[in-house]
Structure formats: structure tokens, C-alpha cells
Design a protein around this motif. Structure first.
Motif, short mmCIF file in Angstrom:
data_model
loop_
_atom_site.label_atom_id
_atom_site.label_comp_id
_atom_site.label_asym_id
_atom_site.label_seq_id
_atom_site.Cartn_x
_atom_site.Cartn_y
_atom_site.Cartn_z
N UNK A 150 0.94 -1.39 0.10
CA UNK A 150 -0.01 0.08 -0.18
C UNK A 150 0.91 1.36 0.03
N UNK A 151 2.12 1.20 0.93
CA UNK A 151 2.81 2.36 0.71
C UNK A 151 3.45 2.81 -0.44
N UNK A 152 3.86 1.53 -1.25
CA UNK A 152 4.73 1.91 -2.43
C UNK A 152 3.41 2.35 -3.43
N UNK A 153 2.39 1.81 -3.35
CA UNK A 153 1.27 2.49 -4.21
C UNK A 153 0.88 3.82 -4.14
N UNK A 154 0.63 4.23 -2.86
CA UNK A 154 0.66 5.84 -2.39
C UNK A 154 1.76 6.44 -3.02
N UNK A 155 3.02 5.98 -2.89
CA UNK A 155 4.07 6.69 -3.36
C UNK A 155 4.11 6.74 -4.92
N UNK A 156 3.83 5.81 -5.42
CA UNK A 156 3.75 5.95 -6.90
C UNK A 156 2.77 6.97 -7.48
N UNK A 157 1.69 6.85 -6.91
CA UNK A 157 0.38 7.60 -7.33
C UNK A 157 0.79 9.16 -7.05
N UNK A 158 1.47 9.66 -5.74
CA UNK A 158 1.78 10.96 -5.66
C UNK A 158 2.83 11.38 -6.55
N UNK A 159 3.91 10.55 -7.01
CA UNK A 159 4.96 10.86 -7.61
C UNK A 159 4.53 11.07 -9.11
#
Length: 422
Positions: free
Chosen positions: A29-38
Motif C-alpha cells: 500500500x505504501x509503494x502504491x501511494x508513493x507511485x500515485x503521488x509521484x
């Protein structure tokens, strides 16, 4: 995990989406949120930067910056920002809630459990999102654009890209009540709009009610045939009927003057005198609107139990008392919301005003026709004289009036207060 800190998880998620989830060891979930914001920052940073700059400045160099395009880009930037903030808020809340669960010693859900939880709680919202996005760009964005124009100086003499627009605050609204030309026109058109709405709508409701009561009388025979005849005006497209009536009311060769009124030596200026034009369109709208009301009331009248009328007869009730205490309350209870919409619809009834006489005839000292209502005046300001800022300001006033009236009346009708009861 008693030492796990929910506040730290929330702060990390605020700094950058996904960091709080990584702190909670929710790596996927954390990696998903990071990718979305980036991806969001890479894709939209430049667009949002120009959008907000254009929204505040409306451009700086004439013939290079186009104020309208910058305004639209700025409004789209606002919508995108709202979506981004909503997702960011969910990210922060999710990180905090997960941290609290870990601190309380709850087990971390598996991927299967997380997907099942999403399906149970978030799937309906996920399916609504495409329709919501479509609604925002088809309905909300044009409304935001119209509202924005009401606070600019966008008119025929200040049109991009030749000139840049400027924010003028409430100047357009104050012009409606301070500048003599605008004030006299606005007061006249607004007053006529109210009179038109009340007279035309009340006329069609009264005629529809009268005919429905008449046809529902048990002494009337051939009810089906009579109802079919009375519904026929509804079957003909309204614009066809209006154009036919416009020809019939023509001052010189119309059937009303030539074949009917000529028999008593009268010829009225239906299209050249504002008073007679208003009388004509009220009568036409009564003709156009009564079939719907007639069909509506006919259905409700047939659903009223005859036992109540028989009980009233036993008690010695008169026809008027039965109408007042039995018929009318049931009619209004079942049809009040639809009748209110009839008033709101006629308040914005552009078709009959424009098709009958284009809002004419002209009136000296005003920039609206003698039979123009607010909506037809807005049309003329937009397409005939290019007063986009004033048209937008009047549209806001018009929208607030209709919305306020409808909300107030819907809240007061028994159909909403006693929903589900008779």
C-alpha cells in the motif's frame, strides 16, 4: 507494537503519501501511494502551476495570453486539486488508523483480507468515481466558468485575445441596480418574469384542474374519448404549436385578427404592443401546459376512495366542502412537487418567449424586448450583444431564485414531511 506511534505515521503520510504506510509495514500500500503521488506531481505540476497563475492573473501579455483559456485551465486545476486533496486525506487517515491497530496489537490483514475489505466497503465508491468525474467536467466545470465570468469584464469591447480580462468583483451586480439602463431593464424584466410565471403556470393548473374535475364527474359520458381529445395538445411538439400560434396572432394576416376579431371590427397589435404580446404568450402557455396537469389530476382523482364522498353526503357536506376537504388536499398531497416544478419550469421557459416573438417588441430605453423574461434576456446578452459578464451575473441571480424557491417549497410540502403516509 505498543511503541508504535500513530502521530508519527500520520506526519510521515503528510510529508509524502505512502511513508506512513511504510512505517506501518504495509509495504504494498505504501509503494502504491508513493507511485500515485509521484506520478501526479510529474504529470500535473506544470499544468497546475500555469493554471493557478492564470486563474489569479488572467494573463499578463495581450494577444499572447488568452484569458478565457487560462481561466478554464485554472478551474480545471481547482477540480484536480480537490481530487488530489481527497486522496491525500484518505492516505493520511489510512496511515493513522493502521498505526492505531498495530499499537492495539491487532494482526495485520493479509492481501486477500484487504481486498475483501475494499470490496465490502469501498467498491461502491470506486464504481461511482467515473460518473462523478464525468459530472464534474460536464456540469460543475461549466457552472464554475459561468460564475467566474460574472466577476470579470468580459464583453464585446474587452474580448480575448485582443485584450486581457480582469477581475472586477461585484461590479457587474452593482451595475444592475446603479446604472439607469441596466436598472430599468432589470427591474422591468424581473417583474414581468414573476408575473409571467405566476399567471401562465396558475392558468394552466387551473384549466387542467377544472377539466379534470369536469371529466371525472360521474354524469359525464364518453370519458375516454374526451380525455383523448384533451391530451392531444400535449402530443404535438411545443415548438410547432408555438410557431403556428405566432402565425395566427400576426397583426396583419393572422387568423385571430383577420377571421375572428374582424367580425366585431377589432384588430389588436399582438406582436407590436408589449401588453398584447404578454397576453398572447400567457394564453398560449396555458394551452400548452394544461394537458399535462389534466392527465396528472385525472390519475389522482381516480385514486380517491368514493367512500369518503359517500360519508360526506351522509354528513350533509356540500359540493364545495367535499372539494375543499377531500379532493383538493389529496390532489395537492400527490402532485405538489410536480406543480412546483411547473412554476420553476415556466420561470425559465425560453422556448415560447423566443419562438413566438423573439422576446419583442422593442422597448425604448431598455436593452431587452417587451416580452423578454430573464432567461431570454440572458440569451440576447450572450449571443446578440456579447455582454458575457452581465449575462453571467443575471444567470447567477436567476439560478439562486429558482433554487431557493424550489428548496423552500419542497421542504414545506406535505409530500416530503409525511413521506410514505396518506
Amino acid at each position: 507494537m505498543r511503541s508504535h506511534n500513530p502521530t508519527l505515521a500520520m506526519v510521515l503520510s503528510i510529508i509524502f503519501a505512502g511513508l506512513g504506510q511504510l512505517y506501518n509495514r504495509r509495504y504494498a500500500k505504501g509503494i502504491t501511494f508513493i507511485i500515485i503521488e509521484a506520478a501526479f506531481l510529474i504529470t500535473f505540476f506544470e499544468f497546475l502551476n500555469i493554471g493557478y497563475w492564470g486563474l489569479f492573473t488572467l494573463g499578463e501579455i495581450p494577444r499572447v495570453d488568452h484569458s478565457i483559456f487560462l481561466l478554464i485551465q485554472g478551474l480545471i486545476s481547482v477540480i484536480i486539486t480537490v481530487f488530489a486533496v481527497a486522496i491525500y486525506y484518505l492516505n493520511v487517515v489510512d496511515a493513522r488508523n493502521n498505526a492505531i491497530d498495530l499499537k492495539l496489537g491487532k494482526e495485520k490483514p493479509t492481501v486477500k483480507e484487504a481486498l475483501k475489505n475494499f470490496y465490502d466497503n469501498g467498491f461502491p465508491y470506486f464504481m461511482v468515481i467515473p460518473g462523478l468525474i464525468l459530472l464534474l467536467f460536464i456540469v460543475v466545470l461549466p457552472l464554475m466558468f459561468m460564475v467566474s465570468l460574472a466577476f470579470t469584464d468580459y464583453n464585446l469591447y474587452n474580448t480575448p485575445p485582443r485584450a486581457l480580462l480582469s477581475w472586477v468583483g461585484f461590479e457587474n451586480f452593482t451595475s444592475l441596480v446603479s446604472i439607469p439602463l441596466w436598472k430599468s431593464t432589470f427591474v422591468s424584466v424581473f417583474a414581468w418574469t414573476i408575473v409571467w410565471t405566476v399567471c401562465a403556470t396558475t392558468g394552466q393548473i387551473a384549466l387542467g384542474l377544472f377539466l379534470a374535475l369536469l371529466v371525472n364527474d360521474p354524469r359525464i359520458k364518453y370519458k375516454r374519448f374526451i380525455r383523448t381529445i384533451l391530451i392531444l395538445p400535449w402530443a404535438v411538439p411545443a415548438f410547432v404549436t408555438i410557431l403556428i400560434f405566432a402565425a395566427m396572432f400576426n397583426d396583419r394576416f393572422g387568423a385571430i385578427n383577420r377571421d375572428i376579431l374582424s367580425t366585431i371590427g377589432v384588430a389588436l397589435p399582438w406582436l407590436t404592443d408589449p401588453f398584447y404580446t404578454k397576453i398572447a404568450i400567457i394564453m398560449i402557455q396555458t394551452w400548452l401546459g394544461f394537458p399535462f396537469v389534466f392527465a396528472l389530476f385525472t390519475g389522482v382523482l381516480q385514486s380517491i376512495s368514493k367512500d369518503w364522498y359517500e360519508a360526506a353526503d351522509v354528513d350533509g357536506g356540500t359540493r364545495f366542502q367535499k372539494f375543499r376537504f377531500i379532493t383538493m388536499p389529496h390532489l395537492l398531497f400527490a402532485t405538489a412537487p410536480l406543480l412546483i416544478m411547473q412554476y420553476a419550469g415556466n420561470f425559465n421557459n425560453f422556448n415560447i418567449i423566443y419562438l413566438f416573438n423573439q422576446g419583442g417588441p422593442a422597448v425604448r430605453g431598455q436593452n431587452a424586448g417587451g416580452s423578454d423574461i430573464l432567461i431570454s434576456w440572458v440569451y440576447k446578452l450572450t449571443f446578440d450583444t456579447s455582454n458575457y459578464n452581465m449575462a453571467a451575473a443575471i444567470s447567477i441571480i436567476l439560478g439562486l431564485i429558482v433554487a431557493g424557491f424550489a428548496f423552500f417549497q419542497f421542504r414545506r410540502t406535505r409530500s416530503f414531511k409525511e413521506e410514505g403516509n396518506i
